[in-house]
Design a protein around this motif. Structure first.
Motif, PDB file in Angstrom:
ATOM      1  N   LEU A  18       0.827  -1.212   0.000  1.00 29.16           N
ATOM      2  CA  LEU A  18       0.000   0.000   0.000  1.00 29.16           C
ATOM      3  C   LEU A  18       0.861   1.262   0.000  1.00 29.16           C
ATOM      4  O   LEU A  18       0.556   2.236  -0.702  1.00 29.16           O
ATOM      5  CB  LEU A  18      -0.925   0.003   1.227  1.00 29.16           C
ATOM      6  N   ALA A  19       1.932   1.251   0.803  1.00 30.08           N
ATOM      7  CA  ALA A  19       2.797   2.447   0.870  1.00 30.08           C
ATOM      8  C   ALA A  19       3.404   2.728  -0.501  1.00 30.08           C
ATOM      9  O   ALA A  19       3.470   3.881  -0.950  1.00 30.08           O
ATOM     10  CB  ALA A  19       3.887   2.232   1.920  1.00 30.08           C
ATOM     11  N   THR A  20       3.829   1.679  -1.161  1.00 25.91           N
ATOM     12  CA  THR A  20       4.434   1.835  -2.488  1.00 25.91           C
ATOM     13  C   THR A  20       3.397   2.368  -3.483  1.00 25.91           C
ATOM     14  O   THR A  20       3.644   3.330  -4.220  1.00 25.91           O
ATOM     15  CB  THR A  20       4.989   0.471  -2.967  1.00 25.91           C
ATOM     16  N   ARG A  21       2.239   1.728  -3.471  1.00 31.18           N
ATOM     17  CA  ARG A  21       1.196   2.116  -4.434  1.00 31.18           C
ATOM     18  C   ARG A  21       0.643   3.512  -4.146  1.00 31.18           C
ATOM     19  O   ARG A  21       0.241   4.228  -5.064  1.00 31.18           O
ATOM     20  CB  ARG A  21       0.079   1.071  -4.392  1.00 31.18           C
ATOM     21  N   GLN A  44      11.508 -15.813  -4.553  1.00 30.93           N
ATOM     22  CA  GLN A  44      10.740 -16.593  -5.532  1.00 30.93           C
ATOM     23  C   GLN A  44       9.352 -15.995  -5.776  1.00 30.93           C
ATOM     24  O   GLN A  44       8.700 -16.347  -6.759  1.00 30.93           O
ATOM     25  CB  GLN A  44      10.623 -18.059  -5.075  1.00 30.93           C
ATOM     26  N   ALA A  45       8.911 -15.084  -4.898  1.00 31.91           N
ATOM     27  CA  ALA A  45       7.569 -14.495  -5.051  1.00 31.91           C
ATOM     28  C   ALA A  45       7.604 -13.172  -5.818  1.00 31.91           C
ATOM     29  O   ALA A  45       6.546 -12.622  -6.135  1.00 31.91           O
ATOM     30  CB  ALA A  45       6.949 -14.262  -3.667  1.00 31.91           C
ATOM     31  N   VAL A  46       8.797 -12.692  -6.121  1.00 34.86           N
ATOM     32  CA  VAL A  46       8.912 -11.338  -6.674  1.00 34.86           C
ATOM     33  C   VAL A  46       8.175 -11.178  -8.009  1.00 34.86           C
ATOM     34  O   VAL A  46       7.467 -10.192  -8.225  1.00 34.86           O
ATOM     35  CB  VAL A  46      10.410 -10.953  -6.784  1.00 34.86           C
ATOM     36  N   ALA A  47       8.292 -12.154  -8.883  1.00 30.87           N
ATOM     37  CA  ALA A  47       7.638 -12.037 -10.200  1.00 30.87           C
ATOM     38  C   ALA A  47       6.122 -11.939 -10.031  1.00 30.87           C
ATOM     39  O   ALA A  47       5.460 -11.127 -10.694  1.00 30.87           O
ATOM     40  CB  ALA A  47       8.012 -13.222 -11.075  1.00 30.87           C
ATOM     41  N   ALA A  48       5.572 -12.745  -9.138  1.00 33.28           N
ATOM     42  CA  ALA A  48       4.116 -12.703  -8.910  1.00 33.28           C
ATOM     43  C   ALA A  48       3.705 -11.376  -8.291  1.00 33.28           C
ATOM     44  O   ALA A  48       2.664 -10.815  -8.645  1.00 33.28           O
ATOM     45  CB  ALA A  48       3.699 -13.866  -8.003  1.00 33.28           C
ATOM     46  N   TRP A  49       4.497 -10.852  -7.376  1.00 33.77           N
ATOM     47  CA  TRP A  49       4.169  -9.552  -6.767  1.00 33.77           C
ATOM     48  C   TRP A  49       4.179  -8.454  -7.832  1.00 33.77           C
ATOM     49  O   TRP A  49       3.313  -7.587  -7.843  1.00 33.77           O
ATOM     50  CB  TRP A  49       5.186  -9.204  -5.681  1.00 33.77           C
ATOM     51  N   GLU A  50       5.166  -8.514  -8.711  1.00 38.26           N
ATOM     52  CA  GLU A  50       5.231  -7.480  -9.763  1.00 38.26           C
ATOM     53  C   GLU A  50       3.964  -7.528 -10.618  1.00 38.26           C
ATOM     54  O   GLU A  50       3.398  -6.489 -10.962  1.00 38.26           O
ATOM     55  CB  GLU A  50       6.473  -7.683 -10.627  1.00 38.26           C
ATOM     56  N   ARG A  51       3.534  -8.747 -10.910  1.00 37.18           N
ATOM     57  CA  ARG A  51       2.341  -8.910 -11.750  1.00 37.18           C
ATOM     58  C   ARG A  51       1.078  -8.514 -10.977  1.00 37.18           C
ATOM     59  O   ARG A  51       0.261  -7.736 -11.468  1.00 37.18           O
ATOM     60  CB  ARG A  51       2.262 -10.391 -12.177  1.00 37.18           C
ATOM     61  N   ASP A  52       0.946  -8.997  -9.753  1.00 36.76           N
ATOM     62  CA  ASP A  52      -0.303  -8.780  -9.007  1.00 36.76           C
ATOM     63  C   ASP A  52      -0.459  -7.347  -8.515  1.00 36.76           C
ATOM     64  O   ASP A  52      -1.575  -6.849  -8.393  1.00 36.76           O
ATOM     65  CB  ASP A  52      -0.361  -9.717  -7.782  1.00 36.76           C
ATOM     66  N   TYR A  53       0.649  -6.702  -8.197  1.00 39.42           N
ATOM     67  CA  TYR A  53       0.540  -5.382  -7.561  1.00 39.42           C
ATOM     68  C   TYR A  53       1.027  -4.243  -8.454  1.00 39.42           C
ATOM     69  O   TYR A  53       1.030  -3.082  -8.033  1.00 39.42           O
ATOM     70  CB  TYR A  53       1.314  -5.389  -6.222  1.00 39.42           C
ATOM     71  N   ARG A 186      -5.523  -9.464  -4.239  1.00 35.49           N
ATOM     72  CA  ARG A 186      -4.717 -10.519  -3.605  1.00 35.49           C
ATOM     73  C   ARG A 186      -4.083  -9.951  -2.335  1.00 35.49           C
ATOM     74  O   ARG A 186      -3.067  -9.251  -2.388  1.00 35.49           O
ATOM     75  CB  ARG A 186      -3.640 -10.993  -4.566  1.00 35.49           C
ATOM     76  N   ILE A 187      -4.703 -10.258  -1.210  1.00 36.82           N
ATOM     77  CA  ILE A 187      -4.246  -9.702   0.070  1.00 36.82           C
ATOM     78  C   ILE A 187      -3.293 -10.698   0.732  1.00 36.82           C
ATOM     79  O   ILE A 187      -3.693 -11.831   1.026  1.00 36.82           O
ATOM     80  CB  ILE A 187      -5.436  -9.440   1.031  1.00 36.82           C
ATOM     81  N   PRO A 188      -2.053 -10.305   0.981  1.00 40.17           N
ATOM     82  CA  PRO A 188      -1.131 -11.266   1.610  1.00 40.17           C
ATOM     83  C   PRO A 188      -1.561 -11.595   3.039  1.00 40.17           C
ATOM     84  O   PRO A 188      -2.166 -10.756   3.714  1.00 40.17           O
ATOM     85  CB  PRO A 188       0.215 -10.524   1.608  1.00 40.17           C
ATOM     86  N   ALA A 189      -1.224 -12.793   3.473  1.00 36.74           N
ATOM     87  CA  ALA A 189      -1.544 -13.204   4.848  1.00 36.74           C
ATOM     88  C   ALA A 189      -0.794 -12.310   5.825  1.00 36.74           C
ATOM     89  O   ALA A 189       0.304 -11.837   5.537  1.00 36.74           O
ATOM     90  CB  ALA A 189      -1.151 -14.653   5.054  1.00 36.74           C
TER      91      ALA A 189
END
Ligand code: SF4
Length: 348
Positions: A18-21, A44-53, A186-189
């Motif tokens: 949220l802070a970034t966005r 390993q999650a970075v690519a998905a974060w870039e896509r999702d957020y 997509r809300i992270p846990a």
């Protein structure tokens, strides 16, 4: 090389997203820095974060600097477990500050919320973090900016203070509402992600912290398999095939690799640490311990052979299965010893 208006500490948690966005929504370009170490980080999650957020991220490994800080006793103390949250934030911000000119960036972003965490997000602590990291005039905390004095970025008009947040406290409702408004589905846990906050992981790290000259790779090894100690001698045994693969990948020169000869059983790594001499008797004890954790060896009712490979020489020892190494101390013992450890000036 692309340049950015700001660099953001991006853990992958909702606040960092949220802070970034929030700053990106003002038309400013932001590069998220995802710091990794043996204790935290999900490269390993970075690519998905870039896509999702819709963010741009870089992975930064601060493992060795973090281990040095932890090993030298964190100046601002430890949290409930072995987590040095204040010093951790300072370390990350210092690293981010050093990268500003590399990316042509003018300021830093972090997703802290005033009053959210007892140790690291009180107002006095937020000030200490900002000052100790040397980012007094460089750090924007967008989620709670309206509770904090205006930063030079707001005063200059680069950032519109009116469009920043006024979050406060531990509740998560305002974050979830902002995520909804931003179209983030997509809300992270919540929580998790840092092994230093987990008691079982703390047990893995504690024996290591009694040594000097530690390396990040030692803590990567501490994350794997069954951790066993005999005085200052450290033995790690795989619990399954996947552990075995990871152990083999973490092997470094000087390590002894142990494996049963002609019987199934765990892969083992014995890592020599400062002041721990692996003489013949200790190697025999490690081999006997490895055999103890191999059911076929235990039921053989006879001595079994264990191959020892030190990277240059290979040998075989014959042992009767016996558990000569012990698990790390319980969390209760560590909790009692923690305060004294913090007072010691340097590792033995
Ligand atoms: S929980 Fe772990 S990663 Fe998070 S601030 Fe504390 S030490 Fe750093």
């Amino acid at each position: 090389m692309p340049t950015y208006h700001a660099l953001s500490l991006f853990s992958g948690g909702l606040d960092s997203i949220l802070a970034t966005r929030m700053v990106m929504a003002q038309g400013l370009s932001v590069l998220g820095l995802h710091f990794v170490s043996p204790f935290f980080g999900k490269p390993q999650a970075v690519a998905a974060w870039e896509r999702d957020y819709g963010v741009t991220l870089e992975v930064m490994d601060i493992g060795q600097a973090f281990v040095d800080m932890l090993s030298a006793r964190p100046a601002h103390g430890l949290g409930k477990t072995l987590n040095p949250c204040v010093d951790c934030k300072i370390l990350m911000l210092r690293h981010a500050r050093a990268l500003l000119s590399h990316y042509g960036a003018q300021f830093l972003i972090s997703g802290e919320v005033l009053g959210q965490r007892p140790m690291s997000q009180r107002e006095d602590t937020l000030n200490a973090i900002r000052n100790d990291a040397g980012v007094r005039d460089l750090l924007l905390r967008p989620l709670c900016a309206k509770h904090l004095p205006p930063t030079p970025m707001e005063e200059s008009g680069l950032v519109d203070r009116e469009r920043l947040g006024a979050m406060h406290g531990r509740g998560r409702k305002p974050q979830l509402e902002l995520a909804r408004v931003m179209g983030i589905s997509r809300i992270p846990a919540q929580g998790g992600g840092c092994r230093l906050t987990e008691k079982e992981s703390a047990r893995r790290y504690w024996p290591l912290l009694q040594f000097s000259a530690l390396r990040a790779e030692d803590f990567h090894l501490a994350n794997v398999g069954r951790q066993l100690w005999h005085g200052r001698h450290w033995l790690v045994l795989a619990r399954n095939e996947r552990d075995g693969q990871v152990l083999r990948s973490l092997r470094r020169p000087g390590d002894l690799m142990l494996q049963l000869d002609q019987l199934p059983g765990p892969t083992g790594i014995a890592r020599p640490l400062p002041g721990a001499v692996w003489d013949v008797a200790t190697v025999q004890q490690a081999a006997a311990t490895l055999a103890h954790f191999a059911p076929k060896a235990r039921t053989a009712d006879a001595p079994v052979r264990v191959r020892i490979d030190d990277g240059g020489n290979r040998s075989t020892v014959e042992v009767l299965p016996a558990c000569c190494f012990a698990e790390p101390p319980s969390w209760e013992c560590i909790r009692e010893a923690k305060a004294q450890w913090m007072q010691e000036s340097s590792p033995k």
